[in-house]
Design an enzyme around this catalytic site. Structure first.
Site, PDB file in Angstrom:
ATOM      1  N   LYS A 162       0.836  -1.213   0.000  1.00  0.00           N
ATOM      2  CA  LYS A 162       0.000   0.000   0.000  1.00  0.00           C
ATOM      3  C   LYS A 162       0.867   1.258   0.000  1.00  0.00           C
ATOM      4  O   LYS A 162       2.042   1.214   0.385  1.00  0.00           O
ATOM      5  CB  LYS A 162      -0.932   0.006   1.223  1.00  0.00           C
ATOM      6  CG  LYS A 162      -0.188   0.284   2.562  1.00  0.00           C
ATOM      7  CD  LYS A 162      -0.431   1.661   3.083  1.00  0.00           C
ATOM      8  CE  LYS A 162       0.706   2.358   3.765  1.00  0.00           C
ATOM      9  NZ  LYS A 162       1.655   1.812   4.644  1.00  0.00           N
ATOM     10  N   ASN A 219      12.654 -13.999   0.956  1.00  0.00           N
ATOM     11  CA  ASN A 219      13.383 -12.728   0.786  1.00  0.00           C
ATOM     12  C   ASN A 219      14.551 -12.611   1.757  1.00  0.00           C
ATOM     13  O   ASN A 219      15.533 -11.940   1.470  1.00  0.00           O
ATOM     14  CB  ASN A 219      12.452 -11.532   0.967  1.00  0.00           C
ATOM     15  CG  ASN A 219      11.430 -11.435  -0.132  1.00  0.00           C
ATOM     16  OD1 ASN A 219      10.536 -12.267  -0.206  1.00  0.00           O
ATOM     17  ND2 ASN A 219      11.581 -10.461  -1.014  1.00  0.00           N
ATOM     18  N   GLY A 234      10.034  -3.130   5.179  1.00  0.00           N
ATOM     19  CA  GLY A 234      10.398  -2.102   6.158  1.00  0.00           C
ATOM     20  C   GLY A 234      10.513  -0.722   5.552  1.00  0.00           C
ATOM     21  O   GLY A 234      11.228   0.140   6.066  1.00  0.00           O
ATOM     22  N   GLY A 253       7.694   1.128   4.724  1.00  0.00           N
ATOM     23  CA  GLY A 253       6.433   1.844   4.893  1.00  0.00           C
ATOM     24  C   GLY A 253       5.431   1.562   3.789  1.00  0.00           C
ATOM     25  O   GLY A 253       4.460   2.299   3.627  1.00  0.00           O
ATOM     26  N   LEU A 254       5.666   0.483   3.015  1.00  0.00           N
ATOM     27  CA  LEU A 254       4.746   0.160   1.916  1.00  0.00           C
ATOM     28  C   LEU A 254       3.855  -1.026   2.268  1.00  0.00           C
ATOM     29  O   LEU A 254       3.331  -1.711   1.386  1.00  0.00           O
ATOM     30  CB  LEU A 254       5.533  -0.117   0.638  1.00  0.00           C
ATOM     31  CG  LEU A 254       6.324   1.066   0.071  1.00  0.00           C
ATOM     32  CD1 LEU A 254       7.022   0.670  -1.211  1.00  0.00           C
ATOM     33  CD2 LEU A 254       5.420   2.275  -0.181  1.00  0.00           C
ATOM     34  N   SER A 270       4.519  -3.933   3.796  1.00  0.00           N
ATOM     35  CA  SER A 270       5.005  -5.309   3.646  1.00  0.00           C
ATOM     36  C   SER A 270       4.569  -6.167   4.823  1.00  0.00           C
ATOM     37  O   SER A 270       4.196  -7.329   4.648  1.00  0.00           O
ATOM     38  CB  SER A 270       6.524  -5.331   3.501  1.00  0.00           C
ATOM     39  OG  SER A 270       7.138  -4.772   4.651  1.00  0.00           O
ATOM     40  N   SER A 271       4.584  -5.621   6.030  1.00  0.00           N
ATOM     41  CA  SER A 271       4.214  -6.441   7.186  1.00  0.00           C
ATOM     42  C   SER A 271       2.722  -6.736   7.180  1.00  0.00           C
ATOM     43  O   SER A 271       2.305  -7.851   7.491  1.00  0.00           O
ATOM     44  CB  SER A 271       4.647  -5.778   8.501  1.00  0.00           C
ATOM     45  OG  SER A 271       3.764  -4.741   8.834  1.00  0.00           O
ATOM     46  N   GLU A 275      -0.668  -7.446  13.307  1.00  0.00           N
ATOM     47  CA  GLU A 275       0.063  -6.187  13.094  1.00  0.00           C
ATOM     48  C   GLU A 275       0.456  -5.532  14.422  1.00  0.00           C
ATOM     49  O   GLU A 275       1.466  -4.831  14.503  1.00  0.00           O
ATOM     50  CB  GLU A 275      -0.807  -5.215  12.286  1.00  0.00           C
ATOM     51  CG  GLU A 275      -0.729  -5.398  10.793  1.00  0.00           C
ATOM     52  CD  GLU A 275       0.415  -4.613  10.184  1.00  0.00           C
ATOM     53  OE1 GLU A 275       1.531  -5.170  10.122  1.00  0.00           O
ATOM     54  OE2 GLU A 275       0.184  -3.454   9.786  1.00  0.00           O
ATOM     55  N   ASP A 300      -3.251  -0.126   7.120  1.00  0.00           N
ATOM     56  CA  ASP A 300      -2.429  -1.032   6.314  1.00  0.00           C
ATOM     57  C   ASP A 300      -3.125  -2.376   6.093  1.00  0.00           C
ATOM     58  O   ASP A 300      -3.272  -2.830   4.962  1.00  0.00           O
ATOM     59  CB  ASP A 300      -1.071  -1.257   6.985  1.00  0.00           C
ATOM     60  CG  ASP A 300      -0.152  -0.063   6.822  1.00  0.00           C
ATOM     61  OD1 ASP A 300      -0.658   1.036   6.540  1.00  0.00           O
ATOM     62  OD2 ASP A 300       1.081  -0.229   6.974  1.00  0.00           O
TER      63      ASP A 300
END
Lengths: 404, 404
Positions: free
Chosen positions: B13, B55, B142, B144-145, B147-148, B206, B217
């Site tokens: 996101k 990854n 990590g 801020g897009l 991923s978590s 999260e 997110d």
């Protein structure tokens, strides 16, 4: 005319905060600066009226009756140098001058103001007395620093004093210092009424130069100090701290009209976004008044600690940064101004554009924490970019009048 | 477990508008992007539970009963890898890895989420079945897009499907395509109820990673498309146009917490100035929804002229510029982001930081007027500055589930 000479000075001005937002009803804060215009009016016996614009190396001479004819030709109010009569009238003085087209426009404006004010203020004289007027200024001309307002204020004051509408104290022989006083220059303390009269006349004169002036410039040049302006109402800040500033002219020509109308277009497209931006600038202007007052108080009370000083300067610097970034957001800055801010930031100083933006001038706050070396070095760097820099102060006094 | 494998994907996101201002009660707009995480859960018979984080080139193996013990050790809710037990538990998998300290922290977070969700969602099984989970993502981790959040959403969905809490359609022998269908992957259409369940569980997960996540997110990663968020209420944009973007990672590490608290300090000093700035950002977020909808309408109706398209894109670009400049004004940008905006501006594209700022990521709008050459050239320049660039889309679909 019961004097030999009249000397008047008036300050230039900067907008501290609120340019552009003022058009949308927010508060603007303007301050007189230490750059001034000086005008000397001398009584003569040569049947001539002489206007000597020293900065333009331009001298205009009229026979007294010729000037009276010129005034009548222009009909008092329609003195715009764009009319055919106006063009003819002013071209005779300007055409041969070896100056730029911009300077020619400025000279014509200066002459038109002179003819207008001489015609109107001196109309009580059946035949014009002969006199000369010499003007010199340290205010950069046409840079948005109030050079035209300072000129108008000086000229009104001198002419009003010459006609006795601002009374010059008479030198009586009863006074023991009478003789020496009549030799040397005597300062005149201007009353509130005098200042009001000067302010009113200078606004009329400014209309010839700017069309629809806001009244800020001639008010600041008349009263000095720091003024706020909102919805046509001008208020004086009572307590003004001593503040050193640099004023820098980027020499980038700009059109205030185009900048204002460009912003209006953007505003019309997204008013919900632009309205709060103007609110933020209005709030910056309000806060700047609060912190100028706080700083004055801190300066006035020696028991205040170093820390108070620093805190207030620090907020004044933050307000400058915030406003500059908002003016960038509004799209009225210019790469030259961004560059200027970068240079001064390198030396831990904070700058913002002043006036319409898009080039023109900026000011930089110098605090007690700024080393003399930083000021010198920053000025040097700015000059090397082709900018002109003046080291001056905020809140200088208003119009002064003296005579012999 | 009545399946051989479950494959789940979820998008990353970006925050389109409203980062930081959302903390002060303004609307934020977030969008799923075309970068996705893929997770494959396979049923095994080796008495092991295996987590393979491709990854990070990290594989964790538990005996099924050992994992159940680990879950109990951590007591279900306090799974933070900062507790002594947590540290011990995750260190055994991570200590020998040849990765950076930052990666170690991320790996520990991924394992802690896995242990938490496996323990909680699979608790109905008296003894854990053996299975393996393999995760790979094209979302920068990590940065801020999201991923978590994408990882949490994928894992919840797979585990909920494995336990039948999200029902997998049974392959009946009556179906003529039964045999072939059981060989190849079958897509599962997720119901509103399924999505709600996934969203709820992924928020719980999260919390292990982010402490107090806003819920944006995991919602975007679950539902996809474009969402707005204000005062804890999430709304879905119904009509989302097709939009190409570049996502650029500056690789400058930043602390969201420090950026938010730094801004809070500045806010507390001058709330009258900062409040309207947040209002302006809120208005930008609102307008962006209006113009995304208008653009969708224009794209959907072929009778619309080229001009409509251009106008709507133009306003979306202006909103991006205004918001970026406001984020600069708020003091949450970074020289790397300024540089990025300059590079894309040179190619007539408009960029803003996304997320907390101070480095991290930015997005750039690509319009039909942007030439392929501009995109290639800008990407090349950004890469040469050490940034990583992805050419992707806005409003990608949410979580997908398939099984064999």
């Amino acid at each position: 005319m019961n004097f030999r000479s009249i000397t008047v000075t008036a300050p230039g001005k900067i907008i501290l905060h609120g340019e552009h937002a003022v058009v949308y009803g927010k508060k603007a804060v303007a301050s007189a600066i230490g750059l001034r215009t000086t005008l000397k009016l001398e009584s003569k016996n040569d049947d001539l009226v002489t206007l000597n614009l020293l900065n333009f190396k331009t001298t205009c001479k009229w026979n007294t009756d010729e000037l009276q004819r010129d005034v009548k030709k222009l009909g008092g109010t329609d003195l715009s140098c764009c009319t055919l009569e106006g063009r003819k009238l002013f071209n005779k003085f300007v055409d041969h001058c070896e100056v730029t087209e911009v300077d020619k426009r400025l000279i014509k404006a200066a002459i038109s103001v002179f003819v207008f004010l001489a015609g109107r203020i001196l109309e009580e004289f059946e035949s014009l007395p002969s006199f000369s007027v010499e003007v010199i200024t340290s205010i950069p001309i046409g840079a948005g620093l109030g050079s035209s307002a300072a000129y108008c204020v000086c000229l009104c004051t001198a002419l009003l004093a010459a006609t006795g509408q601002i009374p010059l104290p008479t030198v009586t022989s009863a006074s023991p210092t009478a003789l020496s006083a009549s030799e040397s220059e005597r300062n005149v303390s201007l009353s509130a009424q005098d200042l009001e009269l000067i302010c009113k006349w200078s606004l009329e004169a400014e209309k010839l130069v700017h069309g629809k002036p806001s009244g800020i410039d001639n008010s600041v040049c008349t009263y000095g100090g720091v003024l706020t302006f909102q919805d046509g109402i001008i208020k004086h800040l009572i307590r003004i701290p001593q503040l050193q500033i640099l004023v820098t002219h980027t020499k980038i020509p700009r059109s205030t009209k185009d900048l204002v109308s460009g912003l209006r277009e953007r505003y019309n497209q997204l008013p919900t976004v632009y309205n709060p931006l103007f609110d933020a600038i209005g709030a910056i202007a309000e806060e700047s008044c609060v912190y100028l007052d706080k700083l004055y108080q801190t300066q006035a009370e020696p028991e205040n600690t170093e820390q108070n000083f620093q805190e207030h300067y620090c907020i004044l610097e933050k307000l400058i940064d915030l406003n500059q970034q908002l003016l960038v957001t509004l799209g009225v800055s210019h790469s030259s101004l961004d560059q200027l801010c970068c240079v001064t930031a390198k030396h831990s100083m904070h700058s913002k554009l002043t006036g319409a933006g898009g080039g023109g001038c900026a000011f930089t706050l110098v605090t007690p924490d700024t080393s003399e070396e930083s000021v010198t070095e920053a000025s040097r760097e700015l000059s090397s970019l082709g900018f002109e820099v003046w080291d001056t102060c905020l809140g200088d006094h208003g119009v002064t009048l003296a005579f012999t």
